[in-house]
Write an enzyme that holds these catalytic residues in place. Sequence first.
Site, PDB file in Angstrom:
ATOM      1  N   ASP A  42      -4.162 -12.051  -2.337  1.00 15.63           N
ATOM      2  CA  ASP A  42      -4.972 -10.793  -2.105  1.00 15.63           C
ATOM      3  C   ASP A  42      -4.495  -9.977  -0.783  1.00 15.63           C
ATOM      4  OD1 ASP A  42      -6.680  -8.671  -2.259  1.00 15.63           O
ATOM      5  OD2 ASP A  42      -8.605  -9.564  -1.612  1.00 15.63           O
ATOM      6  N   ARG A 101       0.710  -1.282  -0.003  1.00 14.93           N
ATOM      7  CA  ARG A 101       0.126   0.062   0.073  1.00 14.93           C
ATOM      8  C   ARG A 101       0.859   1.322  -0.101  1.00 14.93           C
ATOM      9  NH1 ARG A 101      -4.841  -1.698   0.829  1.00 14.93           N
ATOM     10  NH2 ARG A 101      -5.343  -3.542   2.024  1.00 14.93           N
TER      11      ARG A 101
HETATM   12 ZN   LIG Z   1      -7.672  -6.660  -4.059  1.00 18.24          ZN
END
Ligand SMILES: [Zn+2]
Length: 449
Positions: free
Chosen positions: A314, A77
């Site tokens: 994920d 992120r």
């Molecule tokens: Zn995702």
Amino acid sequence: MSLVLKNFRVVDERTDTFGSVVVENGRIRELIPGGDDSPAVRTAAARAAAVIEGENFGSRGGLVLMPSFVDLHAHFREAAFSAEPPGPAETIESGCLAAAAGGYGAAVCMANTRPVTDRLEQAEALRRRAGALGLIDLYPALSLTRGMEGRELSEITRLAPNGGEPAPGSGANAAGGCRLISEDGKDLPNEELFLAALAAARRAGIPVSCHCDLGGEDAATARALALARRAGAPVHIAHVSTAGAMDLIRGAKKAGGRITCEVTPHHISLTEADAAALGPKSHGRVNPPLRREADRRALIEAVAGGTVDAIATDHAPHGETDKERGAPGFSGLETAFAVCYTALAAPEPETPGGRISLSRLSSLMSAGPARILGLTVPDADPDGAPPRGFIAPGYKADLCAADLSAVWTVDPAAFKSRGKNSPFRGKTLRGKIVLTIKSGRPVFGTAPP
Ligand SMILES: [Zn+2]
């Protein structure tokens, strides 16, 4: 620089044999089946700069050498989400470290960063930063629309075949760097725009990864498959979690579309009951949510039956406060192999697994996702990088070793990832990554003396 890895169980999609692997200049030179008493292994070991002895890690055959894994779906992120102490939930550095510790050699990182990764130059900058660290190869996904705002297309319109950048000299040499495009957690309600994105994907020859949430997973999957068919474009359905969506994908594959799909380690091993126990609005929360036991079983059937092409994490790290406030997602890179091995491939009766072979698991984590990214073919990468996903002569020496006899308890505090949120906290898993090699160099783990 040459390296010999001797006395390993060597497994990839099409191989399962005991032997030694000779690595030279970052590529696999040779796989020599059998013990290390053969003249070929002795000669190679005598010439090598380093020898890693499989038997030092554990019992003979207990240690398995595989092509390192390829993650089609991770979130590194950096500046995204709140940067409370101790800072962002993940950086490129911590994400790459977590990936290497999980046995990964490559990952696609999603574009929902701040700012959104919607330009080739940004994608290339991320790729270069990861490249400088030398832990994994990063393939940033470009968003479909500018700022992920769903109004106009991003620079996916500039992608050349195989994801390369068409015009050199623009300062954005994205050759080979973008292998997948995705709006990640957002669907594009505007059908015309979605079709235009699919047309860009078709021109570039790379798939659109579709999250499929709009109006429920089954309806959104049906829509994505229908529009992809209309556009003649390759689509990849991300984190399939329902029996219904899996049926639709199975049907569409039979009808002959360029369709692939992934499942996550958490959806094949956990259910809504686990989410309830973890806190459905906090530590048990993920998109798509953990489903019913019947859905979980349907996913495993699809894995065993061949409908599923890849396992993707994920990987969605969050700070503790964000997670308690309901941020969806789990940190997944460092538990993926063990969760999948325990759920799918560990031998009975010790575990509920035993449904698929280790070769099939390797296929789902390495060759399968590498194929979707177009990386299994020699000379596909304009950077001149060797193909990946197999342990065979000429392939990239990105390898990982797992100790299948290891039984361990997940302690997220020990994660390299800055996201310590895991639904597997305190759970006992089988199989542990003990060594990761990138282009012929160890980047994680060491052989015991
Ligand atoms: Zn995702």
